[in-house]
Scaffold this motif. Structure first.
Motif, PDB file in Angstrom:
ATOM      1  N   ASP A 175       0.816  -1.220   0.000  1.00  0.00           N
ATOM      2  CA  ASP A 175       0.000   0.000   0.000  1.00  0.00           C
ATOM      3  C   ASP A 175       0.846   1.265   0.000  1.00  0.00           C
ATOM      4  N   THR A 176       2.126   1.159   0.343  1.00  0.00           N
ATOM      5  CA  THR A 176       2.969   2.355   0.473  1.00  0.00           C
ATOM      6  C   THR A 176       4.138   2.355  -0.512  1.00  0.00           C
ATOM      7  N   MET A 177       4.075   1.536  -1.548  1.00  0.00           N
ATOM      8  CA  MET A 177       5.197   1.456  -2.484  1.00  0.00           C
ATOM      9  C   MET A 177       5.394   2.755  -3.255  1.00  0.00           C
ATOM     10  N   ASP A 178       4.330   3.296  -3.828  1.00  0.00           N
ATOM     11  CA  ASP A 178       4.457   4.564  -4.553  1.00  0.00           C
ATOM     12  C   ASP A 178       4.871   5.686  -3.608  1.00  0.00           C
ATOM     13  N   HIS A 179       4.284   5.684  -2.430  1.00  0.00           N
ATOM     14  CA  HIS A 179       4.587   6.725  -1.447  1.00  0.00           C
ATOM     15  C   HIS A 179       6.064   6.675  -1.051  1.00  0.00           C
ATOM     16  N   SER A 180       6.578   5.471  -0.840  1.00  0.00           N
ATOM     17  CA  SER A 180       7.983   5.325  -0.458  1.00  0.00           C
ATOM     18  C   SER A 180       8.907   5.722  -1.604  1.00  0.00           C
ATOM     19  N   GLN A 181       8.582   5.261  -2.819  1.00  0.00           N
ATOM     20  CA  GLN A 181       9.436   5.571  -3.965  1.00  0.00           C
ATOM     21  C   GLN A 181       9.513   7.076  -4.207  1.00  0.00           C
ATOM     22  N   ALA A 182       8.432   7.789  -3.931  1.00  0.00           N
ATOM     23  CA  ALA A 182       8.415   9.238  -4.154  1.00  0.00           C
ATOM     24  C   ALA A 182       9.432   9.967  -3.287  1.00  0.00           C
ATOM     25  N   THR A 183       9.864   9.348  -2.195  1.00  0.00           N
ATOM     26  CA  THR A 183      10.847  10.007  -1.328  1.00  0.00           C
ATOM     27  C   THR A 183      12.270   9.867  -1.867  1.00  0.00           C
ATOM     28  N   PHE A 184      12.488   8.970  -2.826  1.00  0.00           N
ATOM     29  CA  PHE A 184      13.813   8.782  -3.419  1.00  0.00           C
ATOM     30  C   PHE A 184      13.899   9.641  -4.691  1.00  0.00           C
ATOM     31  N   SER A 185      13.872  10.948  -4.498  1.00  0.00           N
ATOM     32  CA  SER A 185      13.621  11.870  -5.611  1.00  0.00           C
ATOM     33  C   SER A 185      14.843  12.676  -6.038  1.00  0.00           C
ATOM     34  N   TRP A 186      16.030  12.303  -5.585  1.00  0.00           N
ATOM     35  CA  TRP A 186      17.226  13.086  -5.916  1.00  0.00           C
ATOM     36  C   TRP A 186      17.372  13.261  -7.429  1.00  0.00           C
ATOM     37  N   ASN A 187      17.775  14.449  -7.841  1.00  0.00           N
ATOM     38  CA  ASN A 187      18.019  14.789  -9.247  1.00  0.00           C
ATOM     39  C   ASN A 187      16.792  14.494 -10.112  1.00  0.00           C
ATOM     40  N   ASP A 188      15.671  15.062  -9.673  1.00  0.00           N
ATOM     41  CA  ASP A 188      14.429  14.911 -10.439  1.00  0.00           C
ATOM     42  C   ASP A 188      14.094  13.438 -10.674  1.00  0.00           C
ATOM     43  N   ASN A 189      14.172  12.651  -9.595  1.00  0.00           N
ATOM     44  CA  ASN A 189      13.806  11.228  -9.641  1.00  0.00           C
ATOM     45  C   ASN A 189      14.661  10.435 -10.635  1.00  0.00           C
ATOM     46  N   ALA A 190      15.972  10.706 -10.634  1.00  0.00           N
ATOM     47  CA  ALA A 190      16.867  10.040 -11.590  1.00  0.00           C
ATOM     48  C   ALA A 190      16.827   8.525 -11.447  1.00  0.00           C
ATOM     49  N   TYR A 191      16.780   8.039 -10.199  1.00  0.00           N
ATOM     50  CA  TYR A 191      16.733   6.587  -9.993  1.00  0.00           C
ATOM     51  C   TYR A 191      15.479   5.992 -10.631  1.00  0.00           C
ATOM     52  N   LEU A 192      14.325   6.588 -10.346  1.00  0.00           N
ATOM     53  CA  LEU A 192      13.071   6.056 -10.878  1.00  0.00           C
ATOM     54  C   LEU A 192      13.050   6.129 -12.401  1.00  0.00           C
ATOM     55  N   ARG A 193      13.536   7.222 -12.956  1.00  0.00           N
ATOM     56  CA  ARG A 193      13.550   7.341 -14.415  1.00  0.00           C
ATOM     57  C   ARG A 193      14.410   6.248 -15.051  1.00  0.00           C
ATOM     58  N   PHE A 194      15.515   5.906 -14.397  1.00  0.00           N
ATOM     59  CA  PHE A 194      16.396   4.868 -14.937  1.00  0.00           C
ATOM     60  C   PHE A 194      15.744   3.487 -14.870  1.00  0.00           C
ATOM     61  N   VAL A 195      15.180   3.137 -13.700  1.00  0.00           N
ATOM     62  CA  VAL A 195      14.594   1.798 -13.583  1.00  0.00           C
ATOM     63  C   VAL A 195      13.331   1.667 -14.427  1.00  0.00           C
ATOM     64  N   GLU A 196      12.638   2.776 -14.691  1.00  0.00           N
ATOM     65  CA  GLU A 196      11.497   2.708 -15.604  1.00  0.00           C
ATOM     66  C   GLU A 196      11.956   2.394 -17.028  1.00  0.00           C
ATOM     67  N   LYS A 197      13.123   2.905 -17.419  1.00  0.00           N
ATOM     68  CA  LYS A 197      13.675   2.546 -18.733  1.00  0.00           C
ATOM     69  C   LYS A 197      13.973   1.050 -18.792  1.00  0.00           C
ATOM     70  N   LEU A 198      14.542   0.519 -17.712  1.00  0.00           N
ATOM     71  CA  LEU A 198      14.799  -0.920 -17.663  1.00  0.00           C
ATOM     72  C   LEU A 198      13.487  -1.698 -17.742  1.00  0.00           C
ATOM     73  N   LYS A 199      12.496  -1.236 -16.988  1.00  0.00           N
ATOM     74  CA  LYS A 199      11.201  -1.916 -16.972  1.00  0.00           C
ATOM     75  C   LYS A 199      10.598  -1.977 -18.370  1.00  0.00           C
ATOM     76  N   ASP A 200      10.597  -0.871 -19.061  1.00  0.00           N
ATOM     77  CA  ASP A 200       9.992  -0.832 -20.391  1.00  0.00           C
ATOM     78  C   ASP A 200      10.769  -1.689 -21.389  1.00  0.00           C
ATOM     79  N   ALA A 201      12.083  -1.815 -21.170  1.00  0.00           N
ATOM     80  CA  ALA A 201      12.899  -2.619 -22.084  1.00  0.00           C
ATOM     81  C   ALA A 201      12.663  -4.112 -21.894  1.00  0.00           C
ATOM     82  N   VAL A 202      12.593  -4.568 -20.629  1.00  0.00           N
ATOM     83  CA  VAL A 202      12.482  -6.012 -20.384  1.00  0.00           C
ATOM     84  C   VAL A 202      11.030  -6.478 -20.317  1.00  0.00           C
ATOM     85  N   ASP A 203      10.099  -5.549 -20.124  1.00  0.00           N
ATOM     86  CA  ASP A 203       8.682  -5.905 -19.976  1.00  0.00           C
ATOM     87  C   ASP A 203       7.830  -4.946 -20.810  1.00  0.00           C
TER      88      ASP A 203
END
Length: 528
Positions: A479-507
């Motif tokens: 229930d708190t996955m999106d909420h938790s991920q939103a706190t890892f927002s350094w450099n305009d959510n660079a981490y999330l943007r990178f793993v989303e690229k991986l997600k779209d590539a493999v899935d």
């Protein structure tokens, strides 16, 4: 057919996928919402009236090949899948899918200990294999090996490892146990990590890296693949085992307690994963709330002091263990005893036995520290209601200094008591020599909807407040996955943007556990 469907899927497409699942696995291994009882595949700690995380169907593959085909069927019909091992990680959602209407892949029937190698100290398990089953297999084979296990023996070894779950002997520190994985990818292909990428490699479960980038961490807390086989490192049974305890009576004395512990961790006197607990968490394992307090408000400090003295658990307790040759263990014990006795008012004691005699120890916590699975820790959820107890919480990574820990402790206690209106309980594993993971257990009665709702909201607020103070979650509830991920927002959510690229590539079809750890595929990103 079910009235609950995966997101973006028509009833016709779902029916076609369901028929293919049945053709593959047989009717008995495919359960359907509205037709079969799926109670054990929902969040066990949410009120019955809530329908936030329900599966449309549950499938039970028994082999990697069947998992591959399930994934291929899902791709053909754009069916969202969610995966669990034994589905017993109740504090984080249990067997429930993180997306309402997903088809759950349950590994409760894919459970086998594939290999135990005493000479090299490892085992190989399938995804539904539980801690109790692995321990029993070690014992049945007469192997002189020690398992590093979690508190509850009913959980999956692989699922615990891939979610960064805790175990307590030396291989538990910094999650050292896993070595070499077999992984079904979101397109139905299968790969082996590390040395397993070479056919018939002899070091697959012995050496954690391979040639090129090491991929194993990509399948930890992720939605990039489904682990169907994994190596697990085991230690030789030590000659001597000491379960050691420290108890303090003033909360502020936890500051020097943590500092002494850090020093003994850094110089490697203490290995494994020590754990601290506060008064009420300890009390919940051996008593009920109504024995101490009848009020609806959080238990006040004077009553907590009374509980601490009556049960002899202190305001904070610390458990750690020493393993090895008797002379080494005795030397380290004396060093630890002298160090912790410098903490004001601290009581320090231990229980000693031969490694082979750990199963005979009376205290369940000492057995767990020595690698013996059990179920006693489940009692902690019965604090408010023996039949309907539940809990949620927050689990930040905090620097292992007394001042930093005490700061995080005060913050978490304030939010839990003021916002959730419930008692503050804390289990506090020290995962390595530099980090502590204080887990705030927000315990509540699941039949009390207001208390349940306040607890869920308090968990989110707690995550926010911790992040504002520089503490990030190391794992989180569905229930708190999106909420938790939103706190890892350094450099305009660079981490999330990178793993989303991986997600779209493999899935590319976005079918595998969308939204897990806040990582959504492009297809479903707008609904985040």
């Amino acid at each position: 057919m079910t009235t609950l469907l995966p997101p973006g899927v028509s009833e016709e497409s779902f029916r076609a996928a369901y028929d293919e699942f049945v053709a593959l696995l047989g009717q008995e291994r495919v359960l359907l919402h509205g037709k079969d009882d799926l109670t054990e595949y929902r969040d066990p700690y949410e009120p019955e009236s809530w329908e936030l995380f329900l599966p449309s169907a549950v499938v039970h593959p028994k082999s990697t090949e069947e998992v591959q085909e399930v994934v291929r069927i899902a791709n053909r019909h754009t069916i969202t899948l969610w995966v669990h091992g034994a589905g017993k990680n109740n504090a984080y959602g249990g067997g429930a899918p993180g997306v309402n209407g997903a088809v759950t892949i349950s590994f409760r029937e894919f459970r086998e200990v594939l290999e135990i190698n005493e000479e090299l100290g490892y085992a190989v398990v399938s995804p539904g294999t539980t801690w109790q089953e692995l321990y029993d297999a070690i014992q049945a084979g007469g192997h002189n090996l020690m398992l590093s296990c979690t508190d509850l023996g009913w959980g999956s070894v692989i699922a615990n490892a891939t979610e960064h779950g805790l175990t307590y002997t030396p291989y538990g520190q910094d999650f050292q146990m896993p070595c070499g994985m077999e992984v079904v990818l979101p397109d139905g292909d299968v790969l082996r990590t590390g040395m397993g990428a070479m056919p018939n490699n002899n070091a697959w479960h012995l050496y954690k890296r391979g040639l090129g980038p090491t991929l194993d961490q990509l399948f930890m807390q992720s939605n990039f693949g489904i682990v169907t086989r994994m190596g697990v490192w085991l230690a030789p049974m030590p000659e001597t085992f000491r379960a050691c305890w420290v108890r303090i009576w003033d909360e502020k004395d936890v500051i020097p307690l943590v500092d002494r512990l850090r020093e003994l961790r850094l110089d490697r006197t203490i290995e494994g994963v020590p754990v601290m607990y506060n008064t009420l968490l300890a009390a919940s394992a051996m008593s009920k709330r109504t024995q101490w307090y009848e009020g609806d408000d959080p238990i006040p400090d004077d009553i907590i002091d009374h509980v601490a003295k009556e049960l002899q658990v202190g305001r904070f307790g610390l458990r750690f263990a020493l393993f090895g040759d008797e002379q080494v263990v005795e030397y380290n014990w004396e060093k630890c005893r002298k160090a912790f006795e410098t903490v004001p008012g601290a009581d320090v004691w231990s229980t000693k036995c031969a490694g082979k005699d750990i199963p005979n120890l009376e205290h369940p916590g000492e057995r767990t520290a020595g690698g013996i699975p059990g179920m006693t820790a489940l009692n902690q959820t019965y604090w408010y209601s023996e039949e309907h107890g539940g809990h949620i919480g927050a689990a930040p990574a905090v620097p292992l200094t007394g001042e930093e820990f005490y700061k995080s402790h005060l913050l978490m206690r304030e939010v839990v008591e003021k916002e959730a209106g419930v008692d503050y309980m804390a289990g506090i594993p020290i995962i390595n020599a530099r980090t502590v993971l204080p887990i705030a257990c927000i315990t509540y009665d699941t039949t009390n909807e207001e208390q349940s709702r306040d607890s869920y909201e308090a968990a989110k607020l707690l995550i926010t407040r911790l992040a504002e103070n520089g503490y990030g979650e190391y794992r989180t509830h569905i229930d708190t996955m999106d909420h938790s991920q939103a706190t890892f927002s350094w450099n305009d959510n660079a981490y999330l943007r990178f793993v989303e690229k991986l997600k779209d590539a493999v899935d590319p079809n976005g079918i595998l556990m969308p939204g897990k750890q806040g990582i959504w595929p492009e297809r479903l990103r707008p609904q985040r």
